[in-house]
Design a protein around this motif. Structure first.
Motif, short mmCIF file in Angstrom:
data_model
loop_
_atom_site.label_atom_id
_atom_site.label_comp_id
_atom_site.label_asym_id
_atom_site.label_seq_id
_atom_site.Cartn_x
_atom_site.Cartn_y
_atom_site.Cartn_z
N GLY A 8 0.82 -1.21 0.00
CA GLY A 8 0.00 0.00 0.00
C GLY A 8 0.85 1.26 0.00
N ALA A 9 1.92 1.25 0.80
CA ALA A 9 2.83 2.39 0.84
C ALA A 9 3.51 2.59 -0.51
N ALA A 10 3.90 1.50 -1.14
CA ALA A 10 4.51 1.60 -2.48
C ALA A 10 3.52 2.17 -3.49
N LEU A 11 2.29 1.67 -3.46
CA LEU A 11 1.26 2.19 -4.37
C LEU A 11 1.06 3.69 -4.14
N GLY A 12 0.89 4.08 -2.88
CA GLY A 12 0.64 5.47 -2.56
C GLY A 12 1.79 6.39 -2.90
N THR A 13 3.01 5.92 -2.69
CA THR A 13 4.18 6.74 -3.00
C THR A 13 4.30 6.96 -4.50
N VAL A 14 4.19 5.90 -5.28
CA VAL A 14 4.28 6.04 -6.74
C VAL A 14 3.13 6.89 -7.26
N ALA A 15 1.94 6.71 -6.70
CA ALA A 15 0.79 7.50 -7.14
C ALA A 15 1.00 8.98 -6.82
N THR A 16 1.58 9.29 -5.68
CA THR A 16 1.83 10.68 -5.31
C THR A 16 2.92 11.28 -6.19
N ILE A 17 3.93 10.50 -6.52
CA ILE A 17 4.96 10.96 -7.46
C ILE A 17 4.33 11.24 -8.82
N THR A 18 3.42 10.37 -9.25
CA THR A 18 2.72 10.59 -10.52
C THR A 18 1.90 11.87 -10.47
N PHE A 81 -3.72 6.73 1.47
CA PHE A 81 -4.65 6.42 0.38
C PHE A 81 -4.26 5.13 -0.33
N GLY A 82 -2.96 4.89 -0.52
CA GLY A 82 -2.50 3.65 -1.15
C GLY A 82 -2.88 2.43 -0.33
N ILE A 83 -2.72 2.53 0.98
CA ILE A 83 -3.10 1.43 1.88
C ILE A 83 -4.61 1.24 1.84
N ALA A 84 -5.35 2.34 1.85
CA ALA A 84 -6.82 2.24 1.79
C ALA A 84 -7.27 1.60 0.48
N PHE A 85 -6.65 1.99 -0.61
CA PHE A 85 -7.00 1.41 -1.91
C PHE A 85 -6.79 -0.10 -1.92
N LEU A 100 -9.69 0.99 -14.14
CA LEU A 100 -10.93 1.64 -13.74
C LEU A 100 -11.04 1.76 -12.22
N ALA A 101 -10.69 0.71 -11.50
CA ALA A 101 -10.75 0.76 -10.03
C ALA A 101 -9.79 1.83 -9.50
N ALA A 102 -8.60 1.91 -10.06
CA ALA A 102 -7.61 2.90 -9.61
C ALA A 102 -8.06 4.31 -9.91
N LEU A 103 -8.59 4.54 -11.11
CA LEU A 103 -9.07 5.88 -11.47
C LEU A 103 -10.28 6.28 -10.64
N ALA A 104 -11.18 5.32 -10.40
CA ALA A 104 -12.36 5.61 -9.58
C ALA A 104 -11.94 5.98 -8.16
N PHE A 105 -10.98 5.25 -7.62
CA PHE A 105 -10.50 5.57 -6.28
C PHE A 105 -9.86 6.95 -6.27
#
Length: 162
Positions: A8-18, A81-85, A100-105
């Motif tokens: 979750g932390a990895a997802l959230g970090t990469v998403a925030t960098i994006t 947010f990454g952990i929640a997702f 779609l799930a990622a964009l909706a979140f």
């Protein structure tokens, strides 16, 4: 539980960098002003002094280290947010990341700035008190959709690494 936090932390970090990359592109290519995460740090700093709502956060007294605090908080929220997702989608999403799930979140996370931060900063619900509220709303939504795109890209990256 440790896997949930790590992935979750990895997802959230990469998403925030994006999201930050998208913001950089908006500024560079479209001439839009960069978001000022120091105001987030200022808001958080004032919370420690008992002030949660402002008439105008830009006119509130500066907080020592507010820019750094704002950046850390920005990434911290991204990690949460990454952990929640991942909690909502489950680890099966990592086996086959679906955009779609990622964009909706990402779209759902826009509730945070529109309904919490902007009112607390003195901008009104969904930036209603700003001169161009629909522009601010659209920019917030697009920024959070870029976060969703980052979740998807991070999922593909984690799948490729694993």
């Amino acid at each position: 539980m440790e896997e949930l936090w790590g992935y979750g932390a990895a997802l959230g970090t990469v998403a925030t960098i994006t999201m930050d990359g998208w913001e950089w592109a908006e500024a560079r290519l479209l001439g839009l002003p960069r978001r000022n995460y120091a105001m987030l740090g200022r808001w958080l700093g004032h919370m420690t002094r008992g002030t949660f709502l402002h008439d105008n956060i830009g006119q509130a007294a500066q907080i020592r280290g507010e820019a750094a605090l704002g950046q850390v908080a920005h990434y911290g929220v991204g990690v949460v947010f990454g952990i929640a997702f991942l909690t909502f989608t489950g680890f099966s999403w990592l086996a086959l990341p679906e955009p779609l799930a990622a964009l909706a979140f990402g779209a759902v996370t826009v509730v945070m700035p529109l309904c919490v931060m902007q009112p607390a900063f003195g901008f009104g619900i969904a930036a209603a008190n700003l001169p161009h509220p629909w522009a601010a709303r659209a920019r917030s939504l697009v920024g959070h959709l870029s976060f969703g795109l980052g979740l998807y890209l991070a999922g593909l990256l984690l799948r490729w690494i694993a």
